[in-house]
Design an enzyme around this catalytic site. Structure first.
Site, PDB file in Angstrom:
ATOM      1  N   GLY A  66       5.391   5.230 -19.370  1.00 20.16           N
ATOM      2  CA  GLY A  66       5.104   4.660 -20.679  1.00 20.16           C
ATOM      3  C   GLY A  66       5.732   4.848 -22.029  1.00 20.16           C
ATOM      4  O   GLY A  66       6.992   4.777 -21.784  1.00 20.16           O
ATOM      5  N   ALA A  68       6.446   6.978 -24.294  1.00 20.47           N
ATOM      6  CA  ALA A  68       7.048   8.464 -24.448  1.00 20.47           C
ATOM      7  C   ALA A  68       8.095   8.423 -23.411  1.00 20.47           C
ATOM      8  O   ALA A  68       9.484   8.528 -23.998  1.00 20.47           O
ATOM      9  CB  ALA A  68       6.238   9.473 -24.248  1.00 20.47           C
ATOM     10  N   PHE A  99      -0.189   1.012 -21.734  1.00 16.95           N
ATOM     11  CA  PHE A  99      -0.464  -0.286 -21.568  1.00 16.95           C
ATOM     12  C   PHE A  99      -1.959  -0.812 -22.116  1.00 16.95           C
ATOM     13  O   PHE A  99      -2.077  -1.819 -22.533  1.00 16.95           O
ATOM     14  CB  PHE A  99      -0.453  -0.701 -19.947  1.00 16.95           C
ATOM     15  CG  PHE A  99      -0.711  -2.300 -19.779  1.00 16.95           C
ATOM     16  CD1 PHE A  99       0.425  -3.215 -19.657  1.00 16.95           C
ATOM     17  CD2 PHE A  99      -1.852  -2.693 -19.415  1.00 16.95           C
ATOM     18  CE1 PHE A  99       0.096  -4.596 -19.377  1.00 16.95           C
ATOM     19  CE2 PHE A  99      -2.219  -3.908 -19.142  1.00 16.95           C
ATOM     20  CZ  PHE A  99      -1.214  -4.894 -19.027  1.00 16.95           C
ATOM     21  N   ALA A 101      -3.747   0.766 -24.896  1.00  8.42           N
ATOM     22  CA  ALA A 101      -3.879   1.040 -25.981  1.00  8.42           C
ATOM     23  C   ALA A 101      -4.118  -0.438 -26.871  1.00  8.42           C
ATOM     24  O   ALA A 101      -3.385  -1.446 -26.806  1.00  8.42           O
ATOM     25  CB  ALA A 101      -2.621   1.541 -26.682  1.00  8.42           C
ATOM     26  N   GLN A 102      -5.226  -0.384 -27.390  1.00  9.29           N
ATOM     27  CA  GLN A 102      -5.901  -1.648 -27.888  1.00  9.29           C
ATOM     28  C   GLN A 102      -5.378  -1.960 -29.475  1.00  9.29           C
ATOM     29  O   GLN A 102      -4.802  -2.873 -29.913  1.00  9.29           O
ATOM     30  CB  GLN A 102      -7.369  -1.749 -27.938  1.00  9.29           C
ATOM     31  CG  GLN A 102      -8.013  -2.090 -26.654  1.00  9.29           C
ATOM     32  CD  GLN A 102      -9.447  -2.359 -26.688  1.00  9.29           C
ATOM     33  OE1 GLN A 102      -9.923  -1.626 -27.587  1.00  9.29           O
ATOM     34  NE2 GLN A 102     -10.093  -2.511 -25.528  1.00  9.29           N
ATOM     35  N   GLY A 103      -5.825  -0.681 -30.311  1.00  9.27           N
ATOM     36  CA  GLY A 103      -5.698  -0.816 -31.644  1.00  9.27           C
ATOM     37  C   GLY A 103      -4.287  -1.246 -32.204  1.00  9.27           C
ATOM     38  O   GLY A 103      -4.235  -2.460 -32.701  1.00  9.27           O
ATOM     39  N   GLY A 104      -3.098  -0.463 -32.341  1.00 11.91           N
ATOM     40  CA  GLY A 104      -2.149  -0.548 -32.884  1.00 11.91           C
ATOM     41  C   GLY A 104      -1.082   0.573 -32.966  1.00 11.91           C
ATOM     42  O   GLY A 104      -1.434   1.450 -32.241  1.00 11.91           O
ATOM     43  N   GLU A 178      -7.392   1.106 -40.212  1.00 10.30           N
ATOM     44  CA  GLU A 178      -8.253   1.838 -39.172  1.00 10.30           C
ATOM     45  C   GLU A 178      -8.927   2.894 -39.825  1.00 10.30           C
ATOM     46  O   GLU A 178      -8.495   3.528 -41.059  1.00 10.30           O
ATOM     47  CB  GLU A 178      -7.475   1.772 -37.869  1.00 10.30           C
ATOM     48  CG  GLU A 178      -7.093   0.807 -37.199  1.00 10.30           C
ATOM     49  CD  GLU A 178      -6.503   1.103 -35.842  1.00 10.30           C
ATOM     50  OE1 GLU A 178      -6.267   2.341 -35.642  1.00 10.30           O
ATOM     51  OE2 GLU A 178      -6.224   0.313 -35.144  1.00 10.30           O
ATOM     52  N   ARG A 448      -7.418  13.641 -33.093  1.00 10.11           N
ATOM     53  CA  ARG A 448      -6.243  12.777 -33.317  1.00 10.11           C
ATOM     54  C   ARG A 448      -6.842  11.571 -34.309  1.00 10.11           C
ATOM     55  O   ARG A 448      -7.893  10.909 -33.963  1.00 10.11           O
ATOM     56  CB  ARG A 448      -5.685  12.295 -32.063  1.00 10.11           C
ATOM     57  CG  ARG A 448      -4.838  10.956 -32.323  1.00 10.11           C
ATOM     58  CD  ARG A 448      -4.464  10.678 -30.889  1.00 10.11           C
ATOM     59  NE  ARG A 448      -5.160   9.544 -30.100  1.00 10.11           N
ATOM     60  CZ  ARG A 448      -5.616   8.367 -30.480  1.00 10.11           C
ATOM     61  NH1 ARG A 448      -4.357   7.800 -31.045  1.00 10.11           N
ATOM     62  NH2 ARG A 448      -6.216   7.713 -29.777  1.00 10.11           N
ATOM     63  N   LEU A 454       0.709   6.167 -29.933  1.00 12.74           N
ATOM     64  CA  LEU A 454       1.997   5.189 -29.634  1.00 12.74           C
ATOM     65  C   LEU A 454       3.227   5.624 -30.306  1.00 12.74           C
ATOM     66  O   LEU A 454       4.280   5.958 -29.757  1.00 12.74           O
ATOM     67  CB  LEU A 454       1.757   3.734 -29.670  1.00 12.74           C
ATOM     68  CG  LEU A 454       0.542   3.218 -28.679  1.00 12.74           C
ATOM     69  CD1 LEU A 454       0.463   1.701 -29.004  1.00 12.74           C
ATOM     70  CD2 LEU A 454       1.374   3.273 -27.392  1.00 12.74           C
TER      71      LEU A 454
END
Length: 635
Positions: A66, A68, A99, A101-104, A178, A448, A454
């Site tokens: 991913g 990281a 892969f 993660a939707q938001g940003g 957000e 969080r 990300l």
């Protein structure tokens, strides 16, 4: 004061690591840390004889593909010319949680009128983290984050990645707002930002000549010699063949979190997010921290008999409203920020509303749910362009963002804790690093902030590589090389033998009451029927484990419930260990990791009576029903 004590203790543990005085058992490391109570009996120990150093082992091992892991690989290979071997369980490097993660990803809004700054972001992270964040980790992400985004994701040189984020009509990067953010600072690509970032950064990894990739491979245990991690045991999921990978520049755990050990989760189906990094570390007595803070996303699509589907935080950032079955907006009943309150607050609000009794009018309308997400007031075409992936998923189920209120429920989403590290990704074991969701720097505290995951992966993945490439990192690598003994062909010689592959106790485990009907002994041959039966039993155990985690270590917890979970998870862990030792397969490896991770989370939760952030504890004596538990939790 509590945060300061936690930071000091982490720094002391890392100092012991650097000076090579790390001891085997750190069970009293700190109140919210967890070290497996059986770790001292599970550590692999080795005897050594004549040595040969192999150039092949002059490399950095990275477990996970991913954001990281990819950031660590690219900085190590490109900046420091360190050979890297990346190991991952999927067939493609994009088969990872990043892969999905939707938001940003957080960037920086350089418009002076926005009021955005490093300090502003730091304040938002601390506020969301319920006052438990490590200020040094927060400062690092807040100050260094934009620079890492530009270096690794906005790179026009084609060495790293050039991600096609959404832009404004004038060509500027588009930034959205957000929940719990004071300014619009989120880079995005529609509603599939994780997908496009992962595709581009893994392409950069694949292009680099110093990075080798090993797919289809599960890491089953760490290899430790003289209190130094020198590699990993592996299992090829395609062939079933066991092996080892040795490295003296370091081993990086970057295989994600553990939210997949819950019955209801936003994580993808399969063997993702089963806590492999926490399990690998805890079996060797490596310190883990803040594991009780599992974040539950407030808005997962609720369709009976289907896996939970994430409805992005960005929907609420764009104006979506939380409503009950009567259409009443309820978010401000729980927090003045309403839909934009911290996730743990919103999750408990949705949980409480979903547990309330259905009214007579709802029963007449055959409505069986009581919590909904509503963005029907926004333009249909705009919704389609802004959230195409979500709209596509809904359309396949007869739903539409523009016309329907969407039934929602909280679901396990993200691991705020993990393997405890310093700001360079160093753990309490020499030669072992961790980054991303697998790690705990203290950045998230008790909860969080949206879209930090990300960015955290980029910043701390790159920091691991910076340390490994530094003079200090090279000295540690040389120290490992002096201990790392390999045969002429680069494999472990016969004199380098593990005396333990997992937890083994002298007593007969109570879990054996649920033993398989056929005999299980370490001398049994791996007959196809036995392998099939072991895999089937492993899946049964995994389902049981997930139910236990959801029922007793979920959104709302009680002391008695956590004690019940510990007892059940102990039995599952015992049987999972026996299964994997006897028949090592993908399935038995998965449930073994999940059992270790689940027990670690339950133990951390049981040890912490303070209800704060994502760890919500209510008194046993005051809870008589699910509805009363939900009401007590939301207060």
């Amino acid at each position: 004061m509590l945060v300061h004590q936690r930071i000091v203790l982490v720094e002391k543990a890392v100092h012991r690591l650097v000076t090579r005085t790390t001891t085997g058992n750190n069970s009293n490391y700190l109140r919210r840390s967890f070290t497996s109570p059986a770790a001292s009996s599970s550590k692999a120990s080795y005897t050594t004889t004549a040595r040969h150093r192999s150039d092949h082992e002059n490399r950095l091992l990275i477990i996970g593909s991913g954001v990281a892991g990819s950031a660590a690989a690219l900085i190590a290979a490109e900046t420091y010319k360190i050979p890297v071997t990346m190991i991952y369980a999927g067939s493609l490097p994009t088969d990872c949680n990043s892969f999905w993660a939707q938001g940003g990803i957080i960037y920086r809004n350089y418009d002076a009128q926005s009021g955005d700054s490093a300090d502003s972001l730091a304040q938002d992270i601390h506020k969301a983290g319920a006052g438990l964040c490590n200020p040094h980790a927060v400062q690092k992400v807040s100050e260094k984050g934009p620079e890492r985004v530009r270096q690794l994701l906005l790179d026009a040189s084609e060495i790293f990645a050039q991600v096609p984020f959404d832009r404004t009509t004038t060509g500027e990067l588009a930034l959205c707002l957000e929940a719990s953010h004071a300014a619009p600072r989120i880079l995005h690509k529609a509603d599939h930002t994780g997908r496009v970032i992962t595709q581009h950064i893994t392409q950069a990894v694949s292009r680099h000549p110093l990075i080798q990739q090993i797919p289809h491979t599960v890491v089953t245990d760490l290899i430790v010699a003289d209190d130094h991690c020198v590699g990993v045991h592996t299992l090829n999921r395609a062939t079933g063949q066991s092996g080892q990978e040795l490295a003296w520049r370091g081993t990086v755990l970057a295989s994600g979190g553990l939210a997949g050990i819950y019955e209801h989760t936003t994580n993808p189906a399969g063997f993702n997010a089963l806590g492999s990094s926490v399990a690998l570390a805890s079996r060797q007595g490596v310190v883990c921290q803040d594991l009780e803070y599992v974040q539950f996303h407030p808005t997962a699509l609720y369709i009976p008999n289907e896996s939970r589907f994430l409805l992005s935080e960005a929907l609420r950032g764009e104006g979506a409203i939380l409503r009950d079955g009567q259409g009443r907006a309820f978010a401000r009943d729980y927090h003045p920020d309403g839909e934009l309150a911290p996730r743990d607050v919103v999750a408990r609000a949705v949980f409480e509303e979903s547990q309330k009794e259905i009214s007579d009018s709802q029963q007449q309308q055959q409505q069986q749910h009581n919590a909904f997400l509503d963005i029907t007031h926004r333009d249909s075409q705009w919704l389609q362009s802004r959230f195409p992936s979500i709209q596509s998923h809904l359309a396949a189920r007869g739903l539409d963002l523009a016309t329907d209120r969407l039934p929602i429920i909280p679901a396990a989403h993200y691991t705020c804790g993990g393997v405890a590290t310093d700001l360079h990704g160093r753990t309490s074991l020499n030669g072992l690093f961790a980054a991303g969701e697998a790690a705990c720097t203290g950045l998230h505290g008790g909860n969080r902030l949206a879209s930090t995951s990300l960015l955290e992966g980029l910043v701390f993945g790159a920091s691991v590589a910076d340390f490994v490439g530094s003079d200090h990192g090279k000295e540690m690598g040389d120290c490992a090389a002096s201990q790392l003994l390999v045969g002429e062909n680069g494999s472990l010689p016969s004199s380098f033998v593990s005396t333990s592959n997992g937890i083994h106790t002298n007593r007969r485990p109570t879990a054996m009451k649920r033993r398989l009907s056929w005999t299980m002994s370490s001398s049994s041959s791996l007959e196809p029927l036995h392998i099939e039966n072991a895999a089937h039993r492993a899946m049964e155990l995994l389902r049981s484990l997930r139910r236990t985690m959801w029922d007793h270590v979920g959104v709302v917890r009680t002391s008695n419930g956590l004690q019940t979970a510990l007892e059940e998870l102990h039995d599952i862990r015992e049987e999972a260990e026996h299964l994997h030792t006897t028949w090592p397969t993908l399935e038995t490896a998965a449930v073994r990791d999940a059992a270790h991770a689940g027990y670690a989370v339950a133990a951390a939760a049981h040890a912490n009576p303070t209800s704060v952030g994502a760890h919500c504890v209510v008194p046993d004596v005051e809870v008589e029903s699910e509805e009363e538990m939900a009401i007590a939790a939301a207060r």
